[in-house]
Design an enzyme around this catalytic site. Structure first.
Site, PDB file in Angstrom:
ATOM      1  N   CYS A 156       0.864  -1.172   0.000  1.00 34.01           N
ATOM      2  CA  CYS A 156       0.000   0.000   0.000  1.00 34.01           C
ATOM      3  C   CYS A 156       0.899   1.220   0.000  1.00 34.01           C
ATOM      4  O   CYS A 156       2.106   1.128   0.185  1.00 34.01           O
ATOM      5  CB  CYS A 156      -0.864  -0.010   1.249  1.00 34.01           C
ATOM      6  N   ARG A 175       1.525   1.581  -6.065  1.00 36.53           N
ATOM      7  CA  ARG A 175       1.732   0.626  -4.976  1.00 36.53           C
ATOM      8  C   ARG A 175       0.473  -0.173  -4.660  1.00 36.53           C
ATOM      9  O   ARG A 175       0.538  -1.187  -3.965  1.00 36.53           O
ATOM     10  CB  ARG A 175       2.184   1.358  -3.710  1.00 36.53           C
ATOM     11  N   TRP A 205      -3.597  -2.026  -1.450  1.00 31.24           N
ATOM     12  CA  TRP A 205      -3.534  -3.283  -2.203  1.00 31.24           C
ATOM     13  C   TRP A 205      -3.871  -4.364  -1.179  1.00 31.24           C
ATOM     14  O   TRP A 205      -3.103  -4.639  -0.272  1.00 31.24           O
ATOM     15  CB  TRP A 205      -2.129  -3.484  -2.766  1.00 31.24           C
ATOM     16  N   ASN A 221       1.078   0.437   5.865  1.00 28.26           N
ATOM     17  CA  ASN A 221       1.575  -0.404   4.779  1.00 28.26           C
ATOM     18  C   ASN A 221       2.325  -1.549   5.429  1.00 28.26           C
ATOM     19  O   ASN A 221       3.229  -1.317   6.241  1.00 28.26           O
ATOM     20  CB  ASN A 221       2.517   0.403   3.871  1.00 28.26           C
ATOM     21  N   GLY A 222       1.967  -2.792   5.064  1.00 26.33           N
ATOM     22  CA  GLY A 222       2.655  -3.949   5.650  1.00 26.33           C
ATOM     23  C   GLY A 222       1.649  -4.987   6.090  1.00 26.33           C
ATOM     24  O   GLY A 222       0.475  -4.949   5.700  1.00 26.33           O
ATOM     25  N   GLU A 269      11.063 -12.375 -20.470  1.00 27.23           N
ATOM     26  CA  GLU A 269      10.689 -11.008 -20.099  1.00 27.23           C
ATOM     27  C   GLU A 269       9.641 -10.455 -21.079  1.00 27.23           C
ATOM     28  O   GLU A 269       8.686  -9.789 -20.666  1.00 27.23           O
ATOM     29  CB  GLU A 269      11.945 -10.122 -20.061  1.00 27.23           C
ATOM     30  N   LYS A 306       5.951  -9.183 -19.846  1.00 29.71           N
ATOM     31  CA  LYS A 306       5.411  -7.844 -20.144  1.00 29.71           C
ATOM     32  C   LYS A 306       4.032  -7.971 -20.765  1.00 29.71           C
ATOM     33  O   LYS A 306       3.089  -7.288 -20.383  1.00 29.71           O
ATOM     34  CB  LYS A 306       6.305  -7.080 -21.124  1.00 29.71           C
ATOM     35  N   GLU A 357       1.270  -9.346 -18.249  1.00 35.01           N
ATOM     36  CA  GLU A 357       0.869  -8.546 -17.087  1.00 35.01           C
ATOM     37  C   GLU A 357       0.057  -7.318 -17.449  1.00 35.01           C
ATOM     38  O   GLU A 357      -0.730  -6.844 -16.638  1.00 35.01           O
ATOM     39  CB  GLU A 357       2.053  -8.198 -16.186  1.00 35.01           C
ATOM     40  N   HIS A 381       9.721 -30.772 -26.838  1.00 36.10           N
ATOM     41  CA  HIS A 381       9.505 -31.625 -25.659  1.00 36.10           C
ATOM     42  C   HIS A 381       8.148 -31.345 -25.020  1.00 36.10           C
ATOM     43  O   HIS A 381       7.919 -31.744 -23.878  1.00 36.10           O
ATOM     44  CB  HIS A 381      10.635 -31.408 -24.649  1.00 36.10           C
ATOM     45  N   LYS A 392       3.079  -2.202  -7.798  1.00 33.29           N
ATOM     46  CA  LYS A 392       4.448  -1.939  -8.252  1.00 33.29           C
ATOM     47  C   LYS A 392       5.473  -2.552  -7.312  1.00 33.29           C
ATOM     48  O   LYS A 392       6.433  -3.167  -7.748  1.00 33.29           O
ATOM     49  CB  LYS A 392       4.653  -0.420  -8.352  1.00 33.29           C
TER      50      LYS A 392
HETATM   51  O1  M6R Z   1      11.154  -3.750  -7.290  1.00 27.47           O
HETATM   52  P1  M6R Z   1      11.615  -5.097  -7.760  1.00 27.47           P
HETATM   53  O2  M6R Z   1      12.525  -4.996  -8.954  1.00 27.47           O
HETATM   54  O3  M6R Z   1      12.243  -5.917  -6.678  1.00 27.47           O
HETATM   55  O4  M6R Z   1      10.309  -5.844  -8.238  1.00 27.47           O
HETATM   56  C1  M6R Z   1      10.366  -7.173  -8.672  1.00 27.47           C
HETATM   57  C2  M6R Z   1       9.091  -7.586  -9.354  1.00 27.47           C
HETATM   58  O5  M6R Z   1       8.002  -7.469  -8.488  1.00 27.47           O
HETATM   59  C3  M6R Z   1       8.828  -6.752 -10.617  1.00 27.47           C
HETATM   60  O6  M6R Z   1       9.893  -6.825 -11.516  1.00 27.47           O
HETATM   61  C4  M6R Z   1       7.539  -7.242 -11.312  1.00 27.47           C
HETATM   62  O7  M6R Z   1       7.736  -8.524 -11.830  1.00 27.47           O
HETATM   63  C5  M6R Z   1       7.113  -6.274 -12.411  1.00 27.47           C
HETATM   64  N1  M6R Z   1       5.682  -6.090 -12.368  1.00 27.47           N
HETATM   65  C6  M6R Z   1       7.413  -6.750 -13.777  1.00 27.47           C
HETATM   66  O8  M6R Z   1       7.046  -5.849 -14.762  1.00 27.47           O
END
Ligand code: M6R
Length: 609
Positions: free
Chosen positions: A2, A27, A74, A100-101, A482, A486, A489, A505, A604
């Site tokens: 959060c 966040r 969140w 937050n936590g 990657e 992208k 998500e 396989h 995030k």
């Molecule tokens: O802040 P961080 O780089 O530690 O975050 C890691 C992942 O949570 C972050 O890369 C996440 O996979 C992204 N949404 C990818 O786009």
């Protein structure tokens, strides 16, 4: 996950908190709320849904006064709803808390507090906090917060206000990020610096188990035994507007387009010419220590993990150190063997990802030296590392990580090249060519950004499909993974990143005309094999988007559509290849009308395990 903001000063807290929350919305964004002290009473507005709904609620019925606190949520405990959204209030309605936590022992505390007569309204873990503060409040808010926190287990950053102590805002943290912003006759709190950067560039970064008692005119920092703490003021190194969209429709788009400049910034002072050695001050390792390395363990989550996969490849290839890479969330379950002279390379954009922080602590406890590759300065991971190499990407707000990825890979390539130089494990000519290639990367990135319309045209052909495969081999298997992450998500198109060598396989069974494949086939050792894999897919009527080097006359005939990238040595190619794949995901999601900067169910910064 959060975001929290708070304000104390002569202005209305609600407007400042709302503006700060907008910068923190990455966040969490399933509900939001604000509370401020107005005429000796707490005034609270809470909504389920995004901040736009809170803004509407505040327009319809403004909240005046200060101090005030705000929250964007969140959900972890209790579904997103008005009742579960923050701020949460004490039973007497005089104390408001944002959090937050996760409070791990909230179940037993809740039972105790109910038995003592406190009334709970929500299903959240947070709600124990305002009731505890009420229980301990005897006219001194800081003391009540301090005593409440001593009862808690778990992770938290709290902002607390009390209608009976209207000249004070109290904040405290354990394992969740928190900064106090310093103004003139006013002060702020926030989960990160970006939230309050337009208000001030001077902050105190709060550490675990530190308590801040904040008035209009001052900030007193203490530990939980009330021992005063002297903290240096941290000056935020980016301009006030760095966290704004700057004319782009989405932060993700802005951040994709910032990559060429950010790469220049990342290289500056570290690699100036192919004939000069690489300088990495933050590494904090002597040549002797680099020569003595026996193992490198990369650990990270999500996109940063993919950067770690590239890291393993280049570290072994160039520096000839055995290298491993572990998902941070899995590392602990594996109980890895840490040899003497093991280096843990911890990768994170935010520096606050809980799984990554826990992995760092585990590796450190087993004797590893920790160097982290981070973006956010002075984060929790930074403070627990022996050395930090910053990627210099500037604030990344879009939930989908873009510039952080390419800059993580660039930074890790610099580290591997530096190690290879020191350990003398690669030919001078090889190192020189790779340095030359890294110096060319910002220019190539700009070329790829200038070709955005070509990628958009490809996105227009495929965006209505529901399934996709991203294939690569060798150092570009992480590029495929990657690219798939992208796409999935932000567009919600099912995407799998896979080794092209593994296709036969199993996954080739999926190939049919309505599943598209993105095949990375740039020049290098695996090129011929990739062409073979593309032919296997075409033979089964699967449409293929090829990613290949400018001037490749062969591959264009094999694929249905092409994304062209400037040629570079295979080891460096993951940096540039990422850019059109980010643009492909962006345009597919945009064409599908999705919320690009705030994809569903994601936040995030994932500050819970
Ligand atoms: O802040 P961080 O780089 O530690 O975050 C890691 C992942 O949570 C972050 O890369 C996440 O996979 C992204 N949404 C990818 O786009």
């Amino acid at each position: 996950m959060c975001g929290i903001v708070g304000y104390i000063g002569p202005r209305s807290a609600a407007a400042i908190c709302l503006a700060g929350l907008k910068r923190l919305e990455y966040r969490g964004y399933d509900s939001a709320g604000i509370a401020a002290i107005s005429d000796g009473q707490l005034d609270v507005r809470k909504v389920a849904g995004k901040l736009a709904s809170l803004e509407e609620a505040l327009q319809a019925e403004p909240v005046a006064g200060a101090p005030g606190i705000g929250h964007t949520r969140w959900a972890t405990h209790g579904k997103p709803s008005v009742t579960n959204s923050h701020p949460h209030l004490s039973t007497n309605g005089r104390i408001a808390v944002v959090h937050n936590g996760i409070i791990e022992n909230y179940g037993e505390l809740r039972e105790q507090l109910i038995a003592e007569g406190f009334k709970f309204l929500s299903q959240t873990d947070t709600e124990v906090m305002p009731h505890l503060v009420e229980k301990y409040y005897e006219g001194d808010l800081r003391e009540a917060v301090r005593r409440a926190v001593l009862d808690l287990q778990g992770a938290f950053a709290f902002g607390v206000i009390c209608a009976d102590s209207p000249d004070e805002l109290v904040a405290v943290r354990r394992f969740s990020p928190l900064v106090v912003g310093l103004g003139e006759g006013e002060n702020f709190i926030a989960s990160d610096m970006g939230a309050i950067r337009p208000e001030t560039d001077r902050v105190y970064v709060i550490d675990d188990d530190e308590l801040a008692s904040i008035t209009r005119d001052g900030v007193e920092l203490t530990d939980l035994a009330l021992k005063p703490i002297e903290r240096e003021v941290f000056v935020i190194p980016w301009p006030a507007d760095a966290a704004e969209k700057g004319g782009h429709r989405h932060f993700m788009h802005k951040e994709i387009h910032e990559q060429a400049d950010a790469m220049h910034a990342c290289l500056a002072g570290r690699l100036s010419s192919p004939d000069q050695p690489i300088v990495l001050e933050g590494l904090q390792m002597t040549d002797q220590e680099i020569k003595g390395l026996r193992k490198v363990v990369f650990t990270a989550c999500g996109t940063a993990f993919h950067a770690g996969l590239v890291g393993r490849f280049v570290m072994e290839n160039l520096a000839r150190v055995p290298a491993e890479v572990d998902l941070a969330a899995e590392l602990r379950t594996r109980d890895p063997v840490v040899l003497d002279n093991t280096l843990a390379v911890v990768i994170s954009q935010s520096g606050e990802t809980a799984d990554t922080l826990v992995a760092l602590r585990d590796l450190k406890a087993k004797g590893a030296r920790v160097v982290s590759v981070l973006n956010v300065v002075d984060s929790s991971i930074a403070r627990e590392s022996d050395g930090v190499v910053y990627i210099q990407a500037g604030p990344e707000i879009g939930v989908a990580s873009t510039k952080a990825y390419t800059l993580q890979v660039l930074t890790i390539e610099l580290i591997a090249l530096h190690f290879a130089e020191v350990r003398q494990t690669a030919e001078h000519a090889t190192l020189r060519a790779l340095k030359e290639a890294l110096l060319a990367v910002p220019g190539q990135a700009q070329t790829l950004l200038d070709r955005e319309d070509d990628v958009k045209a490809v996105a227009e052909v495929y965006y209505q499909m529901s399934n996709s495969l991203f294939l690569g081999r060798g150092v570009n298997l992480p590029s495929a993974m990657e690219g798939a992450l992208k796409l999935k998500e932000i567009s919600y198109i099912h995407a799998e990143g896979y080794s092209a060598g593994e296709m036969k396989h199993g996954p080739i069974a999926l190939v049919q005309p309505d599943l598209f494949t993105v095949a990375i086939a740039v020049a290098g050792e695996v090129y011929e094999k990739m062409i073979g894999n593309i032919q296997e897919i075409k033979a089964r009527s699967g449409p293929v988007i090829g990613v290949a080097n400018d001037g490749d006359n062969v591959i264009g005939d094999e694929c249905d559509h092409m994304i062209w990238v400037p040629p570079s040595p295979e080891l460096v190619s993951p940096i540039t290849i990422a850019i059109p794949l980010q643009l492909l995901a962006y345009h597919m999601a945009d064409l599908r009308g999705e919320h690009i900067d705030q994809p569903r169910n994601l936040a995030k910064t994932v500050t819970v395990e």
